[in-house]
Structures are given as C-alpha cells and as structure tokens.
Design a protein around this motif. Structure first.
Motif, PDB file in Angstrom:
ATOM      1  N   TRP A 171       8.190 -20.201  14.913  1.00 18.06           N
ATOM      2  CA  TRP A 171       7.806 -21.480  14.305  1.00 18.06           C
ATOM      3  C   TRP A 171       6.623 -22.115  15.027  1.00 18.06           C
ATOM      4  N   ASN A 172       6.582 -21.949  16.340  1.00 18.26           N
ATOM      5  CA  ASN A 172       5.531 -22.575  17.148  1.00 18.26           C
ATOM      6  C   ASN A 172       4.291 -21.693  17.310  1.00 18.26           C
ATOM      7  N   GLY A 173       4.287 -20.534  16.683  1.00 18.82           N
ATOM      8  CA  GLY A 173       3.144 -19.647  16.799  1.00 18.82           C
ATOM      9  C   GLY A 173       3.182 -18.735  18.009  1.00 18.82           C
ATOM     10  N   GLU A 174       4.318 -18.701  18.725  1.00 19.08           N
ATOM     11  CA  GLU A 174       4.445 -17.827  19.891  1.00 19.08           C
ATOM     12  C   GLU A 174       4.788 -16.410  19.444  1.00 19.08           C
ATOM     13  N   ARG A 175       4.193 -15.422  20.106  1.00 18.17           N
ATOM     14  CA  ARG A 175       4.449 -14.025  19.774  1.00 18.17           C
ATOM     15  C   ARG A 175       5.887 -13.646  20.106  1.00 18.17           C
ATOM     16  N   ALA A 176       6.524 -12.930  19.159  1.00 15.63           N
ATOM     17  CA  ALA A 176       7.923 -12.552  19.330  1.00 15.63           C
ATOM     18  C   ALA A 176       8.113 -11.439  20.347  1.00 15.63           C
ATOM     19  N   ASP A 177       7.026 -10.716  20.712  1.00 11.35           N
ATOM     20  CA  ASP A 177       7.171  -9.618  21.661  1.00 11.35           C
ATOM     21  C   ASP A 177       7.017 -10.071  23.110  1.00 11.35           C
ATOM     22  N   LEU A 178       6.866 -11.364  23.329  1.00  9.84           N
ATOM     23  CA  LEU A 178       6.856 -11.896  24.686  1.00  9.84           C
ATOM     24  C   LEU A 178       8.280 -12.012  25.208  1.00  9.84           C
ATOM     25  N   ALA A 179       8.452 -11.855  26.504  1.00 14.23           N
ATOM     26  CA  ALA A 179       9.782 -11.959  27.114  1.00 14.23           C
ATOM     27  C   ALA A 179      10.186 -13.424  27.204  1.00 14.23           C
ATOM     28  N   ALA A 180      10.544 -13.978  26.065  1.00 14.50           N
ATOM     29  CA  ALA A 180      10.923 -15.388  25.964  1.00 14.50           C
ATOM     30  C   ALA A 180      11.968 -15.528  24.872  1.00 14.50           C
ATOM     31  N   ASP A 181      12.590 -16.709  24.779  1.00 15.89           N
ATOM     32  CA  ASP A 181      13.621 -16.898  23.764  1.00 15.89           C
ATOM     33  C   ASP A 181      13.088 -17.524  22.475  1.00 15.89           C
ATOM     34  N   HIS A 182      11.839 -17.999  22.512  1.00  9.33           N
ATOM     35  CA  HIS A 182      11.180 -18.474  21.300  1.00  9.33           C
ATOM     36  C   HIS A 182      11.828 -19.755  20.748  1.00  9.33           C
ATOM     37  N   ALA A 183      11.287 -20.237  19.628  1.00  8.69           N
ATOM     38  CA  ALA A 183      11.768 -21.494  19.054  1.00  8.69           C
ATOM     39  C   ALA A 183      13.218 -21.358  18.603  1.00  8.69           C
TER      40      ALA A 183
ATOM     41  N   GLN B 269       0.813  -1.214   0.000  1.00  9.69           N
ATOM     42  CA  GLN B 269       0.000   0.000   0.000  1.00  9.69           C
ATOM     43  C   GLN B 269       0.853   1.273   0.000  1.00  9.69           C
ATOM     44  N   GLY B 270       2.183   1.113   0.038  1.00  7.74           N
ATOM     45  CA  GLY B 270       3.064   2.269  -0.006  1.00  7.74           C
ATOM     46  C   GLY B 270       3.419   2.863   1.336  1.00  7.74           C
ATOM     47  N   GLU B 271       3.089   2.174   2.432  1.00 13.24           N
ATOM     48  CA  GLU B 271       3.487   2.640   3.754  1.00 13.24           C
ATOM     49  C   GLU B 271       4.935   2.240   4.026  1.00 13.24           C
ATOM     50  N   HIS B 272       5.642   3.077   4.783  1.00 13.58           N
ATOM     51  CA  HIS B 272       7.037   2.814   5.122  1.00 13.58           C
ATOM     52  C   HIS B 272       7.149   2.590   6.629  1.00 13.58           C
ATOM     53  N   TYR B 273       7.875   1.534   7.024  1.00 17.11           N
ATOM     54  CA  TYR B 273       8.112   1.238   8.436  1.00 17.11           C
ATOM     55  C   TYR B 273       9.592   0.991   8.662  1.00 17.11           C
ATOM     56  N   LEU B 274      10.114   1.546   9.758  1.00 16.68           N
ATOM     57  CA  LEU B 274      11.512   1.355  10.125  1.00 16.68           C
ATOM     58  C   LEU B 274      11.582   0.509  11.393  1.00 16.68           C
ATOM     59  N   TYR B 275      12.474  -0.488  11.387  1.00 20.82           N
ATOM     60  CA  TYR B 275      12.700  -1.398  12.511  1.00 20.82           C
ATOM     61  C   TYR B 275      14.111  -1.151  13.033  1.00 20.82           C
ATOM     62  N   TYR B 276      14.280  -1.207  14.354  1.00 19.85           N
ATOM     63  CA  TYR B 276      15.587  -0.922  14.932  1.00 19.85           C
ATOM     64  C   TYR B 276      15.641  -1.460  16.357  1.00 19.85           C
ATOM     65  N   GLY B 277      16.826  -1.353  16.982  1.00 21.04           N
ATOM     66  CA  GLY B 277      16.925  -1.675  18.398  1.00 21.04           C
ATOM     67  C   GLY B 277      18.023  -2.657  18.739  1.00 21.04           C
ATOM     68  N   SER B 278      18.092  -2.983  20.035  1.00 23.31           N
ATOM     69  CA  SER B 278      19.131  -3.913  20.493  1.00 23.31           C
ATOM     70  C   SER B 278      18.760  -4.549  21.816  1.00 23.31           C
ATOM     71  N   ALA B 279      19.741  -5.131  22.441  1.00 24.35           N
ATOM     72  CA  ALA B 279      19.584  -6.145  23.465  1.00 24.35           C
ATOM     73  C   ALA B 279      18.634  -5.829  24.610  1.00 24.35           C
ATOM     74  N   TRP B 280      18.850  -4.738  25.309  1.00 24.92           N
ATOM     75  CA  TRP B 280      18.237  -4.579  26.621  1.00 24.92           C
ATOM     76  C   TRP B 280      16.723  -4.368  26.562  1.00 24.92           C
ATOM     77  N   ASP B 281      16.232  -3.718  25.516  1.00 21.64           N
ATOM     78  CA  ASP B 281      14.821  -3.353  25.472  1.00 21.64           C
ATOM     79  C   ASP B 281      14.092  -3.917  24.260  1.00 21.64           C
ATOM     80  N   GLY B 282      14.749  -4.739  23.472  1.00 20.60           N
ATOM     81  CA  GLY B 282      14.089  -5.349  22.332  1.00 20.60           C
ATOM     82  C   GLY B 282      14.151  -4.518  21.072  1.00 20.60           C
ATOM     83  N   LEU B 283      13.394  -4.959  20.078  1.00 18.87           N
ATOM     84  CA  LEU B 283      13.365  -4.322  18.761  1.00 18.87           C
ATOM     85  C   LEU B 283      12.022  -3.618  18.572  1.00 18.87           C
TER      86      LEU B 283
END
Length: 503
Positions: free
Chosen positions: A303-315, A209-223
């Motif tokens: 991979w397992n369907g878990e949300r990436a914004d949860l405080a976990a290490d994920h699959a 749709q022509g929208e622009h999004y920027l992603y950034y960040g690092s260790a202590w507080d996430g992306l």
C-alpha cells in the motif's frame, strides 16, 4: 452393523456431537441398509450451514460435507459448474489422501465429489524418499491449484515431508475436471540445503501475452516465481527454482510469523498483477495480505509503495483476517485464498474459516470481492449467499452499524508463539449514520453516499480522516437475517474496515 449405527446415533443424541464406539477408518465405516437416509445428502437450506459439524465428521457422511473440511481451496468454472479442489483434511479423522473435490452451480450450495487422485502422487513420494530413504511424506496432498490450458486441465499439488524443506510441487493433467488425472512431472523440488524455498503452495498466472508463471514458497525463505513452458506446464529450465518476490521481516532475529500461500491474478481493467499471500499460523492468526505489480515478476509493492521482496513486514493492509461481529464467537485462521472471476466480471475470494469455538473445524468461506477507488482489492464482511443486489438508496444508508477495524498485532514466531488469534472484535460503540448526513449527530463527522457506484465516504474531524467503502447487500450470518447492507473499505493508511447494518 445395526448395533454400530445405534451406537453412533446414541452418541450424537447424548453429547450433541458425533462420537463413535469404534475407531473410524476407511475400511470400517458405519454403513447400513436399514436406514440409508442417515448418510445421504440432505435438501439444501442455507440456514442449516453451521460453524461446526461434529455430527457428520465421519467419512460415512461425505455426502453431507458440502462446505465442511475445506482448506486451501482453488476454484475454477467449467460449463455450469464451479469446481473447488482443496487440501486433504478431516476434523477428528485420519486423513484420506488424494485432493478433495467439490462443486457448485451458485457458489452457495456445494456438493462433495470425493478425491481427485487415489493416494499420494508417486513422483512426489519418490523424490522425497530419494533425498533420504527414511524421509516420510505428509499424510495428505496440500494446496492444489487448478487451471485450464486449451482443452487440458492442469492440477498442481504439493507433497511435503518430515524433512526440513524437502517437498515437491507436481502436475496432474486431465481432459475433465472429474478426472482421471495423470502425473505429468514435478515442477519444483526443494531440499534442506541450497538456494530456494519450500516447494509448496503453487499458483499460476497466464499473462495477456500467453506467458505462464508459477508462484510458490513458504516462511523461511520467502515466496518465489518461476517461468513455465506453456506447452508442458513445467519450468522452461529444468531445476529452475525462480526468483524471490515476497519476504517477511524479523524481530530480534525471529521471523514475524509464517509467510505462504501465494495466489496470483491479473486484473485486465487495472492492468496489474495482484499477489495475495497469507501471514501467520494456520489455525490462529492466519490472514490475507496483497501486493501489486505492473509485471508478473515484480517488483510487487504494498500500500505504501514498499517492495515486497525487502526483509520487512510491509503495510498492515489486511484483506481478510480473524474477526467477530457481535453475538458470535468469531472466526480465525481465515486465509490461504483462491481468487477467481465469473463470466459477469465479478471477483470472489474463497478461504478456510475456523470457528473460534473450536479452531480445528474448517469451513468454506467465500466472499464477493470489490475494488477500491485507488485500485486495491477488498472483500465483503459477510460470506456470499447470492443475495439479490437491488439498487441501494441514500435513505437506506441511514441507520446503526456494527464496525470491525482490521488491526494487527505482530507476534514473532510460529505455532508455539502464535496461540492468540488476535481476533478483531466489533467496536463497542456502533456508528450511527443520521438522516442529516452526520455520524452520531456530530457536524464534524459526516457521510456521503454515491448511489451510482455504491460508494460511501465517512469523513471524520472535518475531513481530516476519510474512510472509503463499497456498499452491497449480503446475508447477516451471525443473526440469520437474509439480507442487510454491508460495507467494506480502507482508511487512508490502508487499514481494512467493515460495517454491517443492524438497525
């Protein structure tokens, strides 16, 4: 001057590596007219690409750097050329700041072009010193990201400092990938206190749709993700730090390692956004993970369907991590990726790779990317070498293979804790795919090949466990073989598996 050249060459002969009699710096280079060929680019031969490059580490040899001194790449194609912008790094040298640039027509032979910008961008430096007058910016520019919007090239960059989380992501623009580049403003500014995360490692996606999004960040507080104004390339709302999209977990109150380097792409065929991230320390355990979403703002799922914004290490779904085939010491620090697509629709991933024999060398690793049947990206076991992809027959699949399983060892902490790269070595017993369709001649373990889709299935214990692969031809870099069969895939739990045919 001639005396200095002799000293450099003698050091190389005696030690097998590059040494100097005088401290190297930008104004004191070992240049000479007596033998200008020493420093000139050499005729390309893929067999001459080495794991280490101490013999040409000096800035005098930039004409021969090609794939060397590469960290945090971002690649774009314009006309006949692919351009790669990357972090300012140099093995054994004082860093020259300004964003490294190289280019290639075939993604195999790379030409070092120099630096996009002279020094550190002033707007980022001014921000850092405005936070605290004695804060000192880092020596080089980090993690550039390149894209084209209309007729304008936009080059995002990061400048960090010795102040905790005191960093800035800025924007340079030009009408040409060769520059000149002009500062257009700061996209993200971070500081020690308050919400948000460290303003480093930008990546941008443009939606259908022509929208622009920027992603950034690092260790202590996430992306984080923040919406941009497509016209300016800066946040729609000045000072907007965005929203959290990826986190890591903790063990006994300690983060399970670094989290950084988001790379975002949209796969139009799958109608999904894929967010690649890097885990762990840059020169040891560095590895690439991936999450996906139907929306550019998430939620992104593993991979397992878990949300990436949860405080976990994920699959533990490692797309690319430390590895070693037999007969080679291996590679570590294989992350901070650039993912891009060519005009044929083929996807590629570029990263740094650090040889286990000396983890401070930084080589370009560029691999063909494939897509699993269930819609996840995976990369070739071997670096791209433009090998002809002749049709693969079932008869060719028969043979002996080296196998690497991308397991993961969780080590909480950062550099001081993650000293072991936990390289995944090829398993001791090589799988053998027999002509009768069995593995190791055991009727309970079978294989099947679909030549139309170059897909291979390995079925273990009567089909209780199934590994699915994509098969291609690639160079065997460890053995110097121009072409062999390689296979990349996942098992049912998302564990990455590689195979390389050796017999």
């Amino acid at each position: 001057m001639y005396k200095k050249i002799v000293c450099y060459l003698l050091g190389a002969v005696l030690t097998g590596t590059f040494v100097s009699c005088e401290k190297d710096n930008f104004d004191n280079q070992p240049l000479t007219e007596t033998d200008p060929g020493i420093f000139a680019p050499k005729a390309f031969d893929i067999a001459n690409i080495l794991d280490t490059y101490g013999h040409i580490q000096s800035y005098a040899f930039t004409g021969q750097w090609g794939p060397y001194n590469l960290h945090d790449p971002s690649i774009i194609k314009d006309g006949d050329w692919y351009y790669c912008f990357s972090t300012d790094v140099a093995y054994g040298q004082k860093i020259k700041p300004g964003i490294m640039v190289r280019r290639s027509k075939d993604l195999v032979e790379w030409e070092f072009r120099g630096w996009a910008y002279d020094g550190l961008p002033k707007q980022a430096v001014n921000y850092i010193t405005s936070v605290k007058s004695d804060y000192i910016p880092n020596e080089g520019v980090w993690a550039p990201y390149i894209l084209k919007v209309g007729n304008e090239f936009r080059l995002y960059y990061s400048v960090a400092s010795n102040g905790f989380r005191v960093s800035a992501i800025g924007l340079l623009t030009s009408t040409s990938l060769e520059g000149p580049w002009v500062e257009k403003g700061l996209a993200i500014q971070s500081k020690t206190e308050g919400p948000g995360t460290n303003a480093i490692d930008p990546s941008v996606v443009v939606t259908p749709q022509g929208e622009h999004y920027l992603y950034y960040g690092s260790a202590w507080d996430g992306l984080f993700v923040v919406k941009l104004d497509p016209t300016t390339g800066l946040p729609i709302q000045k000072g907007d730090l965005g929203n959290l999209v990826v986190r890591r977990g903790k063990t006994n109150g300690v983060y399970n390692g670094n989290l950084e380097a988001p790379e975002i792409i949209y796969n139009a065929d799958l109608k999904k956004y894929f967010l690649f991230v890097s885990y762990d320390w840059i020169d040891t355990k560095y590895n690439v993970r991936v999450f996906r979403s139907d929306s550019p703002v998430g939620p992104f799922l593993d991979w397992n369907g878990e949300r990436a914004d949860l405080a976990a290490d994920h699959a533990d779904q490692i797309v690319l991590g430390p590895y070693a085939f037999k007969g080679h010491a291996g590679w570590q620090g294989t992350a901070h990726c650039s993912v891009f697509k060519n005009e044929k629709g083929d996807y590629f991933m570029a990263t740094q790779g650090r040889p286990a024999v000396d983890r401070f060398f930084m080589d370009m690793h560029l691999r063909k990317m494939f897509w699993s049947d269930n819609g996840w990206p995976m990369v070739s076991p071997e670096r791209y070498a433009a090998v002809a992809q002749d049709p693969i027959t079932k008869e060719e699949i028969v043979g002996e293979y080296e196998q690497i399983i991308h397991g993961y060892v969780r080590v909480p902490g950062y550099a001081e804790a993650q000293t072991n790269p936990n390289i995944n070595y090829a398993v001791s017993t090589n799988p053998k795919l027999e002509a009768n369709g069995t593995i190791f001649g055991d009727a309970a373990n079978t294989w099947a090949f679909d030549s139309k889709n170059n897909s291979l299935e390995l079925r273990w214990a009567g089909g209780l466990f199934v590994d699915k692969f994509k098969v291609s031809r690639e160079r065997d870099w460890e053995k110097g073989v121009k072409s062999t069969l390689v296979m990349t895939g996942y098992n049912g739990g998302g564990l990455g598996i590689w195979l390389k045919k050796i017999k």
